[in-house]
Design a protein around this motif. Structure first.
Motif, short mmCIF file in Angstrom:
data_model
loop_
_atom_site.label_atom_id
_atom_site.label_comp_id
_atom_site.label_asym_id
_atom_site.label_seq_id
_atom_site.Cartn_x
_atom_site.Cartn_y
_atom_site.Cartn_z
N ASN A 39 69.44 33.21 44.69
CA ASN A 39 69.38 31.83 44.21
C ASN A 39 70.56 31.06 44.79
O ASN A 39 71.69 31.54 44.77
CB ASN A 39 69.43 31.82 42.68
N SER A 40 70.29 29.89 45.33
CA SER A 40 71.35 29.10 45.95
C SER A 40 71.03 27.62 45.87
O SER A 40 69.88 27.24 45.66
CB SER A 40 71.57 29.51 47.40
N ARG A 41 72.05 26.82 46.05
CA ARG A 41 71.91 25.37 46.11
C ARG A 41 72.81 24.84 47.20
O ARG A 41 73.98 25.24 47.31
CB ARG A 41 72.32 24.71 44.78
N ALA A 92 74.95 22.24 40.40
CA ALA A 92 74.61 23.50 41.07
C ALA A 92 75.11 24.69 40.25
O ALA A 92 74.40 25.69 40.09
CB ALA A 92 75.19 23.53 42.47
N LEU A 93 76.30 24.58 39.71
CA LEU A 93 76.85 25.67 38.89
C LEU A 93 76.03 25.87 37.62
O LEU A 93 75.82 27.00 37.17
CB LEU A 93 78.30 25.38 38.53
N ASP A 94 75.54 24.79 37.04
CA ASP A 94 74.72 24.89 35.84
C ASP A 94 73.42 25.63 36.13
O ASP A 94 72.93 26.40 35.29
CB ASP A 94 74.39 23.49 35.27
N ARG A 145 84.36 32.84 38.85
CA ARG A 145 83.83 33.39 37.61
C ARG A 145 83.66 32.34 36.52
O ARG A 145 83.02 32.60 35.50
CB ARG A 145 84.76 34.48 37.10
N ASP A 146 84.24 31.15 36.72
CA ASP A 146 84.10 30.10 35.71
C ASP A 146 84.36 28.74 36.33
O ASP A 146 84.73 28.63 37.50
CB ASP A 146 85.06 30.35 34.54
N ASN A 147 84.15 27.70 35.54
CA ASN A 147 84.30 26.33 36.04
C ASN A 147 85.70 26.04 36.56
O ASN A 147 85.87 25.32 37.54
CB ASN A 147 83.96 25.32 34.94
N ASP A 148 86.72 26.60 35.90
CA ASP A 148 88.10 26.33 36.33
C ASP A 148 88.33 26.81 37.77
O ASP A 148 89.00 26.12 38.54
CB ASP A 148 89.09 27.00 35.39
N GLN A 149 87.80 27.96 38.12
CA GLN A 149 87.97 28.46 39.48
C GLN A 149 87.17 27.65 40.47
O GLN A 149 87.57 27.48 41.62
CB GLN A 149 87.53 29.93 39.57
N ALA A 150 86.01 27.15 40.06
CA ALA A 150 85.12 26.42 40.97
C ALA A 150 85.62 25.02 41.24
O ALA A 150 85.46 24.51 42.35
CB ALA A 150 83.71 26.37 40.39
N LEU A 151 86.16 24.38 40.25
CA LEU A 151 86.58 22.99 40.41
C LEU A 151 88.01 22.95 40.84
O LEU A 151 88.56 22.20 41.44
CB LEU A 151 86.39 22.22 39.10
#
Length: 69
Positions: free
Chosen positions: A21-23, A34-36, A63-69
């Protein structure tokens, strides 16, 4: 022929080959949506036509929103 990873996934899907699965996002504003959809953990990858993306820091495991943003 050189393809970006997302283009190769489209070709595989056209021929019925399963892919993870990808966006594809083109701006930071699209990242949260995309993360959601994908969930965690996930991998953020820059789409460039060169090798060594991982060593260059263009592939990030999050692993979480903090790392992604």
């Amino acid at each position: 022929m050189k393809l970006y990873e997302y283009q190769a996934k489209e070709v595989f899907n056209d021929f019925g080959i399963d892919t993870p699965n990808s966006r594809l996002i083109t701006s930071v504003a699209q990242l949260q949506d995309a993360l959601d959809v994908i969930g965690f953990p996930c991998v953020l990858k820059s789409q460039v036509l060169s090798g060594g993306r991982g060593k260059a820091g263009l592939i990030v495991f999050v692993r979480d929103n903090d790392q992604a943003l």
